[in-house]
Design an enzyme around this catalytic site. Structure first.
Site, PDB file in Angstrom:
ATOM      1  N   SER A 111       0.830  -1.201   0.000  1.00  0.00           N
ATOM      2  CA  SER A 111       0.000   0.000   0.000  1.00  0.00           C
ATOM      3  C   SER A 111       0.868   1.255   0.000  1.00  0.00           C
ATOM      4  CB  SER A 111      -0.959  -0.044   1.194  1.00  0.00           C
ATOM      5  OG  SER A 111      -1.895   1.003   1.138  1.00  0.00           O
ATOM      6  N   ASP A 134      -9.425  -2.890  -6.257  1.00  0.00           N
ATOM      7  CA  ASP A 134      -8.827  -2.157  -5.142  1.00  0.00           C
ATOM      8  C   ASP A 134      -9.567  -0.838  -4.929  1.00  0.00           C
ATOM      9  OD1 ASP A 134      -7.105  -0.866  -3.310  1.00  0.00           O
ATOM     10  OD2 ASP A 134      -5.369  -1.915  -4.133  1.00  0.00           O
ATOM     11  N   HIS A 154      -7.412  -5.153  -1.333  1.00  0.00           N
ATOM     12  CA  HIS A 154      -6.193  -4.413  -1.017  1.00  0.00           C
ATOM     13  C   HIS A 154      -5.340  -5.084   0.067  1.00  0.00           C
ATOM     14  CE1 HIS A 154      -3.792  -0.720  -0.958  1.00  0.00           C
ATOM     15  NE2 HIS A 154      -3.804  -0.777   0.359  1.00  0.00           N
TER      16      HIS A 154
END
Length: 476
Positions: free
Chosen positions: A173, A425, A453
């Site tokens: 991320s 996502d 995610h």
């Protein structure tokens, strides 16, 4: 432009412990400058944990052989966020697979988070007025983090042979955003880069990012209400109850307030595996309280106060839009709020719809939850953020940001990059991620619509296996 001259961090302490599953964990504290370009501005501490296999050979190695065995290649895990520290190595999804591949792993808490020199409302009061606080906080983005990483690398590998001085990084991320900044300005320190949900929207303004992510949030709201159609009425009922309280808010046990807009920010969870169910469980408990008691009881209010942990991770809130200000001259100016309030589904950001009982009917539209967006309302309802509202406003209006990426450098990149990208996502838009992947020379990408995610944690073996397949396999 970031300076290329980075002085090594100073290792303050190193303490090692053996933990179950034959892991040797070392707790490391480093000292680095607050401002790498101005060492007189003071210092910060960084905390990290390294982990390697705890082995007791039948015949212990000595001398150069022992040193060589200990100097395994480094893999550095870069956590998501911004503003989140690392779990202990034995709890991390990547530890065992990375060790099985011959790495030693470093989990380094970014500046300001975890056990590194912390940033909180209390520590910021010692910095000075809101203007001084904003200046201080501006040094906690990717551009400073990659300098810290280079300083730590220089420290840990100072006596390594030349072929082992580079290290590998694994960005999840926001850790992927950090990785791309690293690739842009210090590629000479990198052997390889792994990314999961971390193909940052390089070259895109904050407004472009939120226009894309709001579209995905609308999709996730449809999925939520399709799975839990009863919550169309339940959410409206809860919102009406909150609106009817004095001042349109309910005091939370840990401080701060539950308002209707804060209720509708629970959708931050929608982008994770199991996120829809997490929100529904909370809505169900709130609905049950209202049906049985006519008010919200302490346990559910406590859960609401802790659901989105901005009070304990204030960098996440206060710098969230700044991580998209990718070059000088760009100010976020509360981009998520400005984009969202113009969308019919999120008009509640500016003006709430009629929630009176007389307006209820079976055709009422659902109230849409927002996603990974931070709004001014967060600085009105969270106790740690309320005293930082002025500093947050200053940062939102600031356009004096260093560049985060060098697209020319990414275009001539020579460091292998292996990425997992998730079509659905909600946090890192897939379309923008594809554009970024195309910018990076030599980037190999595994794409799927079967994961969300947080797949690195939810489906560790599948994700890690795919990434190492990208690294070890070949394409004819």
């Amino acid at each position: 432009m970031l300076s290329k001259v980075i002085s090594p961090a100073r290792l303050i302490t190193r303490r090692s412990h053996v933990v179950p599953d034959q892991l040797l964990v070392s707790e490391l504290f480093f000292e680095v400058p607050l401002d790498h370009a101005n060492r007189s501005a003071g210092n910060l501490q960084l905390f990290g944990r390294s982990v390697t296999k705890h082995e007791r050979p039948i015949v212990p190695l000595k001398g150069p052989d022992a040193t060589k065995a200990e100097q395994k290649p480094w893999l550095v895990y870069l956590e998501g966020g911004p503003g989140f520290g690392n779990k202990e190595p034995q709890e991390s999804p990547i530890t065992r697979m990375a060790l099985s591949r011959g790495y030693q792993v470093l989990f380094l808490d970014y500046r300001g988070v975890g056990s590194s020199t912390p940033v909180s409302a209390a520590t910021l009061r010692t910095v000075g007025n809101p203007s001084a606080q904003a200046t201080y906080l501006s040094r906690f983005r990717q551009d400073s983090i990659v300098r810290d990483l280079e300083a730590v690398r220089a420290c840990l590998t100072h006596d390594y042979p030349e072929e082992k001085k580079k290290w590998s990084i694994f960005g999840q991320s926001f850790g992927g955003f950090v990785s791309l900044t690293y690739l842009s300005f210090f590629p000479e320190g990198l052997r390889e880069v792994f990314l999961t949900g971390g193909l940052a929207p390089v070259g895109k303004a904050p407004e472009q990012v939120y226009e894309a992510t709001f579209r995905k949030v609308v999709e996730r709201n449809r999925a939520y209400y399709a799975k839990f159609p009863e919550d169309v009425k339940n959410v409206r009922r809860i919102a009406r109850f909150i609106q009817q309280q004095e001042g349109g808010r309910v005091a939370l046990p840990g401080g701060g307030f539950l308002t209707v807009p804060r209720l509708l920010t629970l959708g931050l969870a929608f982008g994770s595996h199991g996120g829809l169910d997490m929100v529904h469980a909370l809505i169900l408990k709130m609905t049950t309280d209202l049906e049985q008691f006519g008010f919200l009881d302490r346990p559910v209010l406590t859960a609401l106060g802790q659901f989105n942990p901005f009070d304990t991770h204030i960098i996440y809130a206060i710098l969230h839009e700044a991580i998209y200000c990718h070059q000088p001259g760009i100010a976020s100016n509360w981009a998520a709020f400005r984009v969202g309030k113009e969308l019919e589904s999120f008009a509640w950001l500016d003006q709430m719809p009629n929630l009176s009982p007389s307006s209820d009917n079976d055709d009422d539209p659902p109230l849409h939850f927002s996603g990974e967006m931070v709004f001014p309302l967060h600085f009105e309802t969270y106790p740690e953020l309320i005293p930082l509202k002025d500093a947050a406003d200053i940062l939102a209006s600031s356009a004096d940001w260093p560049a985060l990426y060098d697209e020319d450098q990414l275009g001539r990149n020579e460091v292998p990059v292996y990425a997992a990208s998730f079509i659905d996502d909600m946090y890192v838009d897939y379309g923008l991620a594809r554009e970024t992947a195309a910018l990076i020379r030599g980037c190999k990408v595994f794409e799927t619509n079967m994961m969300y995610h947080n797949a690195l944690r939810a489906q560790t073996n599948e994700v890690m296996g795919r990434l190492f397949q990208l690294r070890d396999g070949s394409i004819d």
